[in-house]
Structure formats: C-alpha cells, structure tokens
Design a protein around this motif. Structure first.
Motif: not given
Length: 524
Positions: A81-96
């Motif tokens: 589970i990733i927690i981030s302070g940055y609402d950046d779609f790039h991070y979400a896509r990489e996480a997926i």
C-alpha cells in the motif's frame, strides 16, 4: 497467525505515528518494524517474514515505487500500500503496473487506512487457509500411500522438510458395546465429533495435524510442527482432549516415538498401535511406545484352572462353565494381562481342548467349527477384556455342545432345553436373549446353533409354534380371534393376521370357516 506489516517512511514521526496511534493488534496485525527508505526496507524483508508493506512514495536512496517494483519482481506474495502527499497520476499509474493494492493520499484518513489493511489481511488469511488445505490434502495422500502401499517411495518433498512428527492413534473403549447400542448414523456422529475434537485441540497448540480413520475404531493423527516437541508436550495435548470428551465411552491413545523423517511413518504408526494393544490401563488412557515394557517371562494360565475348565466342559455343566470363565478373566485382570496376552491365553486354551477332544469327537463333528478367539482377532473392534470373554465363552459352549451332540446322537442339549422353554413360554413376549440366558449360553451362540440344528431361525420357529396353536384354537373353540391372538403371544391383532396369512395362505376367519368352526364377527 497474525498478519505481519512493515511501515516505510523517511520521516520517523510519521512512521512511528502510524505504528503507535492505531491499535493494529486488535485487527490481527503485527507491525514488525519501521524502515527509513526502500533500501532499508528490503534489508528487513530479506531477514523477516512480512505480509504487507505500508510505504511512502518520496524517500531517499530508494523511493516507494522502486520498492514496489522490487517487491513485485522478487517477493510477489507481499502486498503493498502506497501513501503519498502528491496527487500525481504518474505515481498512481506506476503503482498499478507493480500491482500495488492501494494508493492513499496524505493526510491519510485513519479509518480508510485501517479498512484497507484489514481487507488485505482477510485476503491473506483466506489464501493461507486455502494453501494449508491444499498442502494437507497432498500430505494426507502421501501419508496414506506410505502406510498402505508398500511399493510407494516418496522422493524428497518440501511439504515435509524441516518438520518434526509424532503419530497418535486413538480409539473408543468398549467398542463392541457401542456397536450393539447405537445405529450406524449415531456411530458416524460420534466419530465425527471425535475427529473434530482432535482438530480443535490442535488449534490451541503450536501444531498442525492430519487425521483420518484407518479402521472403524482407529483414528490416526499425524501431529507435526516446525519445532521439536517432547512426550510431555504430547501428553498435555492429549489430556486436554480427554478432559473435553463428553461421549458415552472414553478414548485411549497410543503414541509413537518422535521422528523427523516422514519415511518412518509406517513403522511409527505400527508402534503407536502396539502401545495401544499392549496398554496397561493402570497408566491411564495415554500409552507411549517408548515406555512399553517387553516382559520376557511369558504369562501362563494356571494349569489347575485349565483342568477345571476342561472337566466342566466334559461334565456338560454350562452354569459352572460361565463361572470358570469369569474366574479365568479375573485371574488375567489381576495379573495385568494386556489384550494381546489375553487372546494368547484363550487361543492356547482352545487348542488344548481341541487336541483332547480329537480323541473323542468324530472328524465329521469337527467340520465347519472355528474359534472366535484366535490370533487374527481384531483387537480394535473387540478392544476390551469383557468383549473377548464373551467370544471365549461362545467357543467353550461350542465344545460342550459338540460333546453333548456326539454322546446322544440327537440334538444338542442346549437346543433341546431351548425347545422345552419355548414350548412353556411361547404365549409371552419371548425374546431369543431370554431363552439363551435361561440355558446359560450367549445369545450369538444360541442363534447360531438353533438355526444350524433346526434349520430355522428363532423367530420363524416361534411364529410356527404360535400359528399351529392358533389353528388348533380356531378349529376347537369359539374364542374370538383377537382373544386367540393374545393367547398365543401376539399383542397386536393386525400383526397376528399378517403372520397367519403368511404361514397358511388364508386369514384366521377363512381358516375357521374352512375347518367348520364357530364364526367370528371380527373384520380382517
């Protein structure tokens, strides 16, 4: 087993806050530690078993996405589970891409975080249960083959690697009485409760177990653990089972030696069964093979009592024979004879009697005769001295009846006495067990010799006698048919009519009319 979680964040105040402010333990989660970045986290993951990683994204050395990628490639069983302070779609896509289970934004909603982690814990526990079930099914298949297929050889198998084993065999005492008291459905329920109790007890100890029936009265349990266990551990485990057992008869246990090679299971299973068969009940209900004492002095029955039994048979004294058998078994109980030794005594006694009677009886009279008590007797079925005693009395009664029949050339004394008693009491609710008791032989033996000598079962013989008496009364009296039914021993009028029709081909009324007797107004 609790779910283990690692928290990864480069800000100690955040990781410690997540660890300390949430009651993870109440949710079945154990936080095994904290890491300051991805590299530190991997060092921990290599040394400790972890199920869930809760990680920040932005960290020095190795960020959360690279950590997730490494876990995905090298440790795919771990959930992230990733927690981030940055609402950046790039991070979400990489996480997926790296199958991260959830992506939460700071500030984290605590209830949402707990909900997500708890959901993952449920998934992990379910997968564990499925995996354990599949493993145990495979293990049981291998164990059964090792026990019962001499040609089967088990290659090195990781399922059994690093485990310590113990075989426990359990049985219900006084099994024969249970068989006579309960129907098959009830017996199956008792066995089901027995098996369940073993498994419930395992869950309270650091063991796993496989259990299956190798005999209607033998439940084999393979107890195993990654940690070595002692005989005292096993005894404590079994005493907990005994204290919880509420069924009508107690359980007894045979326990093998401890072993680490599953290839030895067949020998240890046999050792556990031997401990059960040669048990000394003075030692309670748990019998360890390691404590089994081999007595080099063979126990023998007193020759004086042996001669007494032989003389009683020759005198054809059935009452005294029953007394002699009781004395024989009392003697063995006082001498702490186990079941194997009891059978040995009975078998030798039978052989000695047969040897002596061979000089008296003709070969024809000995045909089709066999001992009930012999070396191959199933001592898990007849697993008490009392049940063996009943069989032995039947054997001795067989010899007595053979002597009587040989000397008279007619029916055996037992059958003649039975016929006399039946004739005097057929009008009552008469049972075969009552007749057997009256002539002092066991019900099983009575049923066997009665049908053998007269060619009909006890019930058919009794019904024939009653119907013949009823025919006489129908022809010679004007008694009402229901009165005649009661007079010849039938409590239920309809049943009397049914039996009468079966035996004669007509109803009682038709028979009376056919014989020209007084007509009854009763309907049939």
């Amino acid at each position: 087993m609790k779910i283990k979680m690692l928290i990864v964040d480069d800000e100690p105040i955040i990781s410690q806050g997540l660890r300390m402010t949430i009651p993870w333990d109440s949710h079945g989660i154990e936080v095994i530690g904290e890491a300051s970045d991805g590299k530190h986290a991997l060092e921990i993951l290599e040394k400790q078993k972890v199920d869930i990683v809760l990680t920040d994204v932005r960290m020095p050395e190795m960020d959360g996405i690279k950590l997730a990628k490494t876990i995905y490639e090298q440790m795919p069983h771990i959930r992230v589970i990733i927690i981030s302070g940055y609402d950046d779609f790039h991070y979400a896509r990489e996480a997926i891409r790296f199958r991260v289970k959830d992506y939460l934004l700071k500030p984290v909603d605590i209830e949402e975080l707990v909900s997500k982690v708890s959901k993952l814990a449920e998934e992990i526990n379910y997968e564990r249960e499925v995996l354990v079930k599949v493993e145990e099914e495979q293990m049981q298949e291998y164990v059964e083959k090792l026990l019962f297929n001499p040609q089967f050889k088990l290659d090195t198998n990781q399922l059994f690697t690093g485990l310590h084993f113990c075989v426990i065999v359990s049985q219900l005492e006084e099994h024969l009485i249970l068989q006579e008291t309960y129907n098959n459905f009830q017996l199956d329920k008792i066995r089901e409760d027995w098996n369940k109790l073993i498994h419930h007890a395992v869950h309270a100890h650091p063991y796993r177990a496989l259990s299956f029936f190798t005999h209607p009265n033998i439940l084999m349990t393979l107890l195993f653990s990654e940690h070595d266990c002692t005989e005292n551990d096993v005894k404590k485990f079994l005493n907990n089972i005994l204290s919880s057992w509420k069924e009508p008869t107690t359980l007894s246990f045979g326990v093998s030696n401890m072993f680490a090679d599953i290839q030895h299971i067949k020998g240890e299973y046999e050792h556990a069964c031997e401990a059960l068969l040669k048990r000394d009940n003075k030692n309670g209900r748990i019998h360890l093979y390691s404590l089994l004492q081999e007595n080099n002095v063979k126990k023998k029955y007193s020759k004086i009592n042996y001669l007494s039994i032989y003389e009683t048979i020759f005198r054809r004294d059935s009452q005294q024979l029953s007394i002699e058998v009781d004395q024989l078994f009392d003697h063995m109980e006082e001498g702490d004879y186990n079941l194997v030794e009891i059978v040995e005594v009975c078998h030798e006694l039978n052989n000695s009697i047969q040897h002596r009677l061979n000089e008296i009886l003709t070969p024809a009279s000995l045909e089709n005769q066999f001992f009930r008590v012999k070396h191959t007797l199933d001592l898990h079925y007849y697993n008490s001295a009392e049940s063996i005693k009943k069989l032995m009395l039947t054997d001795l009664e067989m010899w007595m009846d053979l002597l009587m029949k040989e000397s008279t050339g007619k029916k055996s004394w037992s059958v003649e006495k039975a016929e006399e008693y039946i004739l005097e009491n057929f009008h009552r609710d008469l049972k075969a067990s009552e007749v057997a008791n009256e002539i002092h032989i066991t019900p099983n033996y009575f049923s066997m010799i009665f049908k053998k000598e007269l060619g009909v079962s006890f019930n058919d013989y009794l019904n024939d006698l009653r119907i013949e008496k009823a025919k006489q009364l129908l022809s010679e009296t004007s008694d009402r048919i229901f009165e005649i039914a009661k007079e010849v021993g039938y409590k239920e009028y309809k049943y009397f009519v049914q039996v009468f029709r079966k035996k004669t081909g007509m109803t009682p009324t038709d028979y009376r009319t056919f014989k020209g007797g007084s007509h009854s107004d009763e309907g049939e």
